[in-house]
Write a protein that holds these residues in place. Structure first.
Motif, PDB file in Angstrom:
ATOM      1  N   UNK A   1      -0.147  -1.322  -0.037  1.00  0.00           N
ATOM      2  CA  UNK A   1       0.101   0.267  -0.302  1.00  0.00           C
ATOM      3  C   UNK A   1       1.303   0.660  -0.118  1.00  0.00           C
ATOM      4  N   UNK A   2       0.599   2.200  -0.336  1.00  0.00           N
ATOM      5  CA  UNK A   2       1.437   2.859  -1.022  1.00  0.00           C
ATOM      6  C   UNK A   2       0.866   4.145  -0.540  1.00  0.00           C
ATOM      7  N   UNK A   3       1.409   5.289   0.378  1.00  0.00           N
ATOM      8  CA  UNK A   3       0.544   6.703   0.352  1.00  0.00           C
ATOM      9  C   UNK A   3       0.986   7.827  -0.001  1.00  0.00           C
ATOM     10  N   UNK A   4       0.361   8.548  -1.444  1.00  0.00           N
ATOM     11  CA  UNK A   4       0.460   9.945  -2.175  1.00  0.00           C
ATOM     12  C   UNK A   4       0.721  11.134  -0.698  1.00  0.00           C
ATOM     13  N   UNK A   5       1.663  11.054  -0.576  1.00  0.00           N
ATOM     14  CA  UNK A   5       1.842  12.908   0.527  1.00  0.00           C
ATOM     15  C   UNK A   5       2.163  13.522  -0.496  1.00  0.00           C
ATOM     16  N   UNK A   6       1.191  14.566  -0.044  1.00  0.00           N
ATOM     17  CA  UNK A   6       1.175  16.075  -0.669  1.00  0.00           C
ATOM     18  C   UNK A   6       2.019  17.035  -0.598  1.00  0.00           C
ATOM     19  N   UNK A   7       3.024  17.425  -1.376  1.00  0.00           N
ATOM     20  CA  UNK A   7       4.123  18.562  -1.271  1.00  0.00           C
ATOM     21  C   UNK A   7       3.711  19.849  -2.333  1.00  0.00           C
ATOM     22  N   UNK A   8       4.690  20.368  -1.763  1.00  0.00           N
ATOM     23  CA  UNK A   8       4.388  22.264  -1.893  1.00  0.00           C
ATOM     24  C   UNK A   8       6.122  22.351  -2.370  1.00  0.00           C
ATOM     25  N   UNK A   9       6.407  22.906  -3.752  1.00  0.00           N
ATOM     26  CA  UNK A   9       7.434  23.789  -3.535  1.00  0.00           C
ATOM     27  C   UNK A   9       7.403  25.495  -3.176  1.00  0.00           C
ATOM     28  N   UNK A  10       8.836  25.545  -2.638  1.00  0.00           N
ATOM     29  CA  UNK A  10       8.995  27.431  -2.380  1.00  0.00           C
ATOM     30  C   UNK A  10      10.238  27.524  -2.597  1.00  0.00           C
ATOM     31  N   UNK A  11      10.512  29.078  -3.136  1.00  0.00           N
ATOM     32  CA  UNK A  11      11.154  29.431  -4.043  1.00  0.00           C
ATOM     33  C   UNK A  11      11.480  30.546  -3.256  1.00  0.00           C
ATOM     34  N   UNK A  12      12.463  31.449  -2.415  1.00  0.00           N
ATOM     35  CA  UNK A  12      13.051  32.440  -1.494  1.00  0.00           C
ATOM     36  C   UNK A  12      13.908  33.565  -2.722  1.00  0.00           C
ATOM     37  N   UNK A  13      12.213  34.702  -3.380  1.00  0.00           N
ATOM     38  CA  UNK A  13      12.445  35.491  -3.803  1.00  0.00           C
ATOM     39  C   UNK A  13      12.970  36.602  -3.807  1.00  0.00           C
ATOM     40  N   UNK A  14      12.205  37.552  -2.052  1.00  0.00           N
ATOM     41  CA  UNK A  14      13.557  38.212  -1.583  1.00  0.00           C
ATOM     42  C   UNK A  14      13.885  37.870  -0.515  1.00  0.00           C
ATOM     43  N   UNK A  15      15.059  38.823  -0.121  1.00  0.00           N
ATOM     44  CA  UNK A  15      16.255  38.882   0.486  1.00  0.00           C
ATOM     45  C   UNK A  15      15.647  39.150   1.826  1.00  0.00           C
ATOM     46  N   UNK A  16      15.788  38.170   3.107  1.00  0.00           N
ATOM     47  CA  UNK A  16      15.186  38.119   3.858  1.00  0.00           C
ATOM     48  C   UNK A  16      16.020  39.657   5.014  1.00  0.00           C
ATOM     49  N   UNK A  17      17.165  40.110   4.567  1.00  0.00           N
ATOM     50  CA  UNK A  17      17.963  40.897   5.529  1.00  0.00           C
ATOM     51  C   UNK A  17      16.670  42.402   5.464  1.00  0.00           C
ATOM     52  N   UNK A  18      16.861  42.842   6.567  1.00  0.00           N
ATOM     53  CA  UNK A  18      16.323  43.717   6.838  1.00  0.00           C
ATOM     54  C   UNK A  18      14.597  43.353   7.643  1.00  0.00           C
ATOM     55  N   UNK A  19      14.768  42.566   7.778  1.00  0.00           N
ATOM     56  CA  UNK A  19      13.568  41.681   8.233  1.00  0.00           C
ATOM     57  C   UNK A  19      13.139  41.387   9.452  1.00  0.00           C
ATOM     58  N   UNK A  20      11.993  41.105   9.972  1.00  0.00           N
ATOM     59  CA  UNK A  20      12.327  40.936  11.389  1.00  0.00           C
ATOM     60  C   UNK A  20      13.052  39.125  12.090  1.00  0.00           C
ATOM     61  N   UNK A  21      13.611  39.661  12.480  1.00  0.00           N
ATOM     62  CA  UNK A  21      14.189  38.463  13.267  1.00  0.00           C
ATOM     63  C   UNK A  21      13.339  36.830  13.411  1.00  0.00           C
ATOM     64  N   UNK A  22      12.274  37.005  13.612  1.00  0.00           N
ATOM     65  CA  UNK A  22      11.732  35.408  13.646  1.00  0.00           C
ATOM     66  C   UNK A  22      10.886  35.247  11.886  1.00  0.00           C
ATOM     67  N   UNK A  23      11.045  36.353  11.470  1.00  0.00           N
ATOM     68  CA  UNK A  23      10.702  36.040   9.640  1.00  0.00           C
ATOM     69  C   UNK A  23      11.751  35.081   9.191  1.00  0.00           C
ATOM     70  N   UNK A  24      13.322  35.630   9.773  1.00  0.00           N
ATOM     71  CA  UNK A  24      14.228  35.189   8.543  1.00  0.00           C
ATOM     72  C   UNK A  24      14.293  33.333   9.293  1.00  0.00           C
TER      73      UNK A  24
END
Length: 61
Positions: A1-24
């Motif tokens: 029995x195979x289970x198909x796990x859903x995936x999502x692709x995420x790409x970093x498009x802007x720099x986190x420099x200057x953002x909140x530490x929690x966002x980084x």
């Protein structure tokens, strides 16, 4: 029995420099290091929440 796990692709498009530490930290938690890096992650509510938090820095492919 195979289970198909859903995936999502995420790409970093802007720099986190200057953002909140929690966002980084969230970008690092998603496994994204430098601009243009792409990660394929499991589509879970936790990952969706992280993507939503830093939606202005990432792009869902």
């Amino acid at each position: 029995m195979t289970t198909t796990t859903q995936t999502v692709k995420v790409k970093l498009v802007r720099s986190p420099i200057g953002c909140k530490e929690s966002h980084r930290a969230t970008v690092r938690g998603l496994g994204l290091r430098r601009l243009g890096s792409v990660r394929e992650l499991q589509d879970t509510p936790a990952v969706r929440g992280m993507i939503n938090k830093v939606s202005y820095l990432v792009q869902v492919l």
